[in-house]
Design a protein around this motif. Structure first.
Motif, mmCIF file in Angstrom:
data_model
loop_
_atom_site.group_PDB
_atom_site.id
_atom_site.type_symbol
_atom_site.label_atom_id
_atom_site.label_comp_id
_atom_site.label_asym_id
_atom_site.label_seq_id
_atom_site.Cartn_x
_atom_site.Cartn_y
_atom_site.Cartn_z
ATOM 1 N N MET A 63 -6.574 3.751 5.740
ATOM 2 C CA MET A 63 -6.341 4.298 6.811
ATOM 3 C C MET A 63 -5.104 3.253 7.278
ATOM 4 S SD MET A 63 -9.731 6.372 7.023
ATOM 5 C CE MET A 63 -9.217 6.928 8.884
ATOM 6 N N ILE A 64 -5.769 2.257 8.461
ATOM 7 C CA ILE A 64 -4.515 0.997 9.119
ATOM 8 C C ILE A 64 -3.887 1.831 8.885
ATOM 9 C CG2 ILE A 64 -4.159 -0.276 10.789
ATOM 10 C CD1 ILE A 64 -7.721 -0.631 10.175
ATOM 11 N N ASN A 65 -3.021 0.875 7.326
ATOM 12 C CA ASN A 65 -1.646 1.324 7.159
ATOM 13 C C ASN A 65 -1.136 3.046 7.404
ATOM 14 O OD1 ASN A 65 -1.871 -2.536 6.528
ATOM 15 N ND2 ASN A 65 -2.796 -2.080 4.640
ATOM 16 N N LEU A 66 -1.466 3.407 6.683
ATOM 17 C CA LEU A 66 -1.067 4.244 6.764
ATOM 18 C C LEU A 66 -0.900 5.226 7.933
ATOM 19 C CD1 LEU A 66 -2.391 6.502 3.654
ATOM 20 C CD2 LEU A 66 -0.564 5.616 3.426
ATOM 21 N N THR A 67 -1.224 5.062 8.741
ATOM 22 C CA THR A 67 -1.453 5.530 10.507
ATOM 23 C C THR A 67 0.066 5.034 10.501
ATOM 24 O OG1 THR A 67 -2.922 4.710 11.413
ATOM 25 C CG2 THR A 67 -3.109 6.557 10.543
ATOM 26 N N GLY A 68 -0.226 3.253 10.341
ATOM 27 C CA GLY A 68 0.904 1.926 10.885
ATOM 28 C C GLY A 68 2.036 2.603 10.268
ATOM 29 N N ALA A 69 2.403 2.855 8.494
ATOM 30 C CA ALA A 69 3.724 3.287 8.189
ATOM 31 C C ALA A 69 4.138 4.312 9.323
ATOM 32 C CB ALA A 69 3.318 3.629 6.748
ATOM 33 N N ALA A 85 7.828 10.661 6.537
ATOM 34 C CA ALA A 85 7.201 11.815 7.439
ATOM 35 C C ALA A 85 7.151 11.045 8.563
ATOM 36 C CB ALA A 85 5.729 12.115 7.089
ATOM 37 N N GLY A 86 7.038 10.209 9.669
ATOM 38 C CA GLY A 86 7.698 10.275 10.698
ATOM 39 C C GLY A 86 8.516 9.899 11.013
ATOM 40 N N TYR A 87 9.394 9.536 10.280
ATOM 41 C CA TYR A 87 10.600 9.008 10.635
ATOM 42 C C TYR A 87 11.565 10.562 10.342
ATOM 43 C CZ TYR A 87 16.041 7.765 10.673
ATOM 44 O OH TYR A 87 16.486 7.420 10.717
#
Length: 124
Positions: A39-45, A117-119
């Protein structure tokens, strides 16, 4: 010098956030799957994708806080490739092949999708 201070402050906050979230998730999960790091790595990405798109639209002078404090400092300390690698090896050692492949493939594929998605939120 200001850049180092921003990286340090962001890094401390990111490390504390990662540690705290990892503890909370571990407390509520009985799986051998490393869901906290996942979860941490996905939210960080996702956050890095958003932040990168956002700073791309700004003049360079306005990106110092976000680039150094958020991207390098906070997100750099928040996400963790080394823990990902360690946990993947532990899954193999424990014979958890299904979790190993889900963790490695899911982290890679979903991490790229989360960053994209964030981008796309700011990059359109």
């Amino acid at each position: 010098m200001m850049e180092l201070l921003l990286i340090g402050i962001g890094g401390v906050c990111g490390a504390i956030a990662r540690y705290t979230i990892g503890l909370v998730v571990a407390k509520h999960s009985s799986l051998s799957f490393p869901i906290g790091t996942y979860m941490i790595n996905l939210t960080g990405a996702f956050l890095l994708g958003m932040s990168t798109a956002h700073t791309a639209a700004l003049p360079l002078a306005q990106t110092v806080l976000e680039r150094y404090g958020l991207q390098i400092g906070f997100i750099g300390a928040y996400t963790t490739f080394s823990t990902f690698g360690y946990e993947a090896i532990r899954l193999l050692e424990d014979g958890e092949w299904r979790y190993f492949f889900s963790y490695v493939a899911g982290s890679t594929i979903l991490g790229l999708l989360a960053c994209g998605a964030g981008y796309s939120i700011f990059g359109g």
